[in-house]
Motif scaffolding. Structure first.
Motif, PDB file in Angstrom:
ATOM      1  N   GLU A 149       2.069   4.775   3.315  1.00 59.01           N
ATOM      2  CA  GLU A 149       1.394   5.643   2.341  1.00 59.01           C
ATOM      3  C   GLU A 149       2.237   5.753   1.076  1.00 59.01           C
ATOM      4  O   GLU A 149       1.725   5.621  -0.042  1.00 59.01           O
ATOM      5  CB  GLU A 149       1.165   7.033   2.938  1.00 59.01           C
ATOM      6  CG  GLU A 149       0.118   7.101   4.028  1.00 59.01           C
ATOM      7  CD  GLU A 149      -1.303   7.237   3.491  1.00 59.01           C
ATOM      8  OE1 GLU A 149      -1.463   7.468   2.278  1.00 59.01           O
ATOM      9  OE2 GLU A 149      -2.249   7.095   4.287  1.00 59.01           O
ATOM     10  N   CYS A 150       3.535   6.002   1.241  1.00 61.92           N
ATOM     11  CA  CYS A 150       4.435   6.123   0.088  1.00 61.92           C
ATOM     12  C   CYS A 150       4.559   4.798  -0.657  1.00 61.92           C
ATOM     13  O   CYS A 150       4.596   4.772  -1.893  1.00 61.92           O
ATOM     14  CB  CYS A 150       5.810   6.594   0.546  1.00 61.92           C
ATOM     15  SG  CYS A 150       5.897   8.318   1.057  1.00 61.92           S
ATOM     16  N   LEU A 151       4.629   3.703   0.106  1.00 55.33           N
ATOM     17  CA  LEU A 151       4.759   2.387  -0.519  1.00 55.33           C
ATOM     18  C   LEU A 151       3.586   2.104  -1.444  1.00 55.33           C
ATOM     19  O   LEU A 151       3.773   1.727  -2.615  1.00 55.33           O
ATOM     20  CB  LEU A 151       4.846   1.313   0.565  1.00 55.33           C
ATOM     21  CG  LEU A 151       4.802  -0.140   0.074  1.00 55.33           C
ATOM     22  CD1 LEU A 151       6.031  -0.448  -0.766  1.00 55.33           C
ATOM     23  CD2 LEU A 151       4.701  -1.110   1.249  1.00 55.33           C
ATOM     24  N   TRP A 152       2.365   2.307  -0.956  1.00 52.27           N
ATOM     25  CA  TRP A 152       1.194   1.977  -1.767  1.00 52.27           C
ATOM     26  C   TRP A 152       0.957   2.996  -2.873  1.00 52.27           C
ATOM     27  O   TRP A 152       0.484   2.633  -3.959  1.00 52.27           O
ATOM     28  CB  TRP A 152      -0.030   1.813  -0.876  1.00 52.27           C
ATOM     29  CG  TRP A 152       0.036   0.522  -0.130  1.00 52.27           C
ATOM     30  CD1 TRP A 152       0.432   0.323   1.157  1.00 52.27           C
ATOM     31  CD2 TRP A 152      -0.248  -0.779  -0.662  1.00 52.27           C
ATOM     32  NE1 TRP A 152       0.408  -1.016   1.475  1.00 52.27           N
ATOM     33  CE2 TRP A 152      -0.005  -1.710   0.389  1.00 52.27           C
ATOM     34  CE3 TRP A 152      -0.676  -1.245  -1.893  1.00 52.27           C
ATOM     35  CZ2 TRP A 152      -0.187  -3.081   0.210  1.00 52.27           C
ATOM     36  CZ3 TRP A 152      -0.864  -2.611  -2.065  1.00 52.27           C
ATOM     37  CH2 TRP A 152      -0.623  -3.503  -1.024  1.00 52.27           C
ATOM     38  N   ALA A 153       1.293   4.248  -2.614  1.00 53.12           N
ATOM     39  CA  ALA A 153       1.210   5.236  -3.694  1.00 53.12           C
ATOM     40  C   ALA A 153       2.190   4.871  -4.802  1.00 53.12           C
ATOM     41  O   ALA A 153       1.875   4.976  -5.996  1.00 53.12           O
ATOM     42  CB  ALA A 153       1.510   6.632  -3.152  1.00 53.12           C
TER      43      ALA A 153
END
Length: 477
Positions: free
Chosen positions: A23-27
């Motif tokens: 989630e953090c990576l794509w955000a």
């Protein structure tokens, strides 16, 4: 299960139907792509530090993250029975603490802290030190949780975990909770209904009056390549837009936004589809490969940045549609008229405005669209640009009809002028339907399903064939 034994829940794939790291990576890729990529390169070998850095770069709305309903129900029943419900995760502490607070769980959390990656044996040691051997129940979903289950009073296995069978052999108390994803949900994420847009690859062949199999078959393979490439980009777009989609009344139900399909599965599917598209394109020739790679790069740029820029997004959408026409010419090895490209670009500018008009009309508030640069106050400007696109397209079509190339391909010029009537009708109708919110969020997909609109397009095409003398050639009319 004892009513006094703490219930410890893993977060990624257990309490949540998603993974906080991805989630953090794509955000981060959506908000600060350069900084995110550098963080991944710099801290790839240090997971705890990477998680902390990504959480800093792109803070998540943890209240929007999809929760596993079965585990949430278990947590609620446990709390009502007086049990302490604790989150223990390899994800970054900042996010886990926020998640626990939002759902009223224990303030005592176990998570990675930027130095220690709390996973497997490290998590087991921390829980045993806090609660003692067999002093807690633990719910997890992966092979890494086996180390923790061995020290728990009861092992709650979420989803199919093959290694958990070893627990049964050891006589452990096991509770299984079904979980998983379905392949048809991944197919839905690929948006096969959007493949209809790739009929645009046929336009160059039709305009050049090349209807032989030698031209058609490569173009059909080109459509397959563009469908795979488009699906790959759609998945990437959905992964970047997770938070924006969760704020949308209907897009929140998309497979990745809802947690129906794991993010890592989407990443694998996107990579596989991209490789398939490139392989087919290479087989069709260097010219087509170059067009397809350009399309994928432009699509990726649109997903990462351009779609958030007012007016630039519409120009890019029009370019992506136009590139499909060029791709069809490259696949079929036919010449594409510069008049044709100049004509279809303002048509697609109009349809891009229709897309935004539809979104704004159907929006629930006057705020800017999530992830876009428009609000309802922009509807008038979008309508004006759409009308200018219609006028520009019709003027260019008229100029083509009296050009030397136009007269050679379409000797009966006046029939081209008649064809402008249903063409203008169709374009104006699309704009009005968008203005009143009476069509799909994607105008091309809507156009392929709209029977009345298809009738207008068929009349236009029939008149153009008549002007070219094709009906007489084929049927002696």
């Amino acid at each position: 299960m004892s009513e006094t034994t703490p219930l410890v829940l893993d977060v990624d794939g257990t309490f949540l139907k998603t993974d906080l790291l991805y989630e953090c990576l794509w955000a981060g890729l959506g908000r600060a792509p350069r900084e995110t990529i550098l963080a991944v390169i710099r801290h790839f070998r240090h997971p705890a530090r990477l998680k902390a850095e990504l959480a800093r770069i792109a803070p998540l709305r943890t209240d929007l993250l999809p929760v596993n309903p079965d585990i949430a129900d278990l947590a609620l029943r446990s709390r009502m029975a007086g049990r302490e419900v604790v989150l223990a995760s390899a994800s970054d502490r900042l996010l886990v603490e926020r998640l626990a607070a939002e759902y009223g769980l224990s303030g005592r959390v176990f998570a990675s802290d930027g130095e220690t990656n709390l996973k497997g044996e490290a998590k087991a040691a921390a829980l045993v030190a806090e609660f003692g051997e067999r002093g807690f129940d633990y719910a997890g979903d992966s092979a890494a949780d086996l180390a923790v289950w061995r020290h728990a009073e009861n092992a709650i296995v979420v989803g199919p975990v093959r290694s958990a069978r070893a627990l049964s052999a050891d006589g452990a108390n096991i509770v299984e909770i079904a979980n998983g994803w379905k392949f048809r949900a991944l197919i839905r994420a690929m948006r096969p209904h959007q493949w209809v847009k790739n009929v645009l690859l046929l336009l160059a062949m039709i305009a050049a009056h090349r209807f032989d199999l030698q031209t058609l078959i490569p173009v059909l393979w080109g459509m397959v390549a563009f469908s795979a490439a488009a699906s790959s980009i759609y998945i990437v777009n959905d992964l970047i837009d997770l938070e924006a989609d969760r704020l949308h009344p209907t897009k929140r139900l998309r497979p990745f936004a809802s947690g129906e399909v794991p993010i890592v599965v989407g990443m694998g599917a996107a990579a596989g589809l991209a490789l398939l598209a490139v392989a087919i394109a290479a087989w069709l020739g260097w010219a087509f490969l170059g067009v397809l790679v350009f399309y994928m790069i432009l699509s990726l740029a649109y997903s990462l940045k351009l779609k958030r820029m007012r007016w630039i997004d519409i120009a890019t959408l029009a370019a992506l549609y136009t590139v499909r026409v060029v791709a069809g010419a490259a696949a079929g090895k036919v010449d594409v008229s510069i008049y044709m490209l100049i004509f279809i670009y303002p048509v697609f500018i109009t349809l891009g405005c229709v897309k935004r008009l539809t979104e704004l009309t159907l929006a629930k508030s006057d705020e800017r669209l999530p992830g876009r640069g428009y609000s309802r106050a922009d509807r008038g400007d979008l309508l004006n640009v759409a009308v200018l696109g219609i006028v520009g397209a019709l003027v260019i079509f008229f100029l083509y009809s009296i050009s030397e190339q136009g007269r050679q391909l379409y000797p009966t010029t006046w029939l081209l002028w008649v064809a402008m009537v249903p063409m203008a009708w169709w374009l104006n109708r699309m704009v009005l339907l968008g203005w009143f919110g009476k069509q799909d969020y994607d105008p091309i997909v809507f156009a392929m399903r709209d029977k009345f609109g298809l009738g207008l397009l068929m009349i236009t095409l029939s008149l153009m064939f008549w002007a070219a003398g094709l009906w007489a050639k084929w049927f002696g009319l």
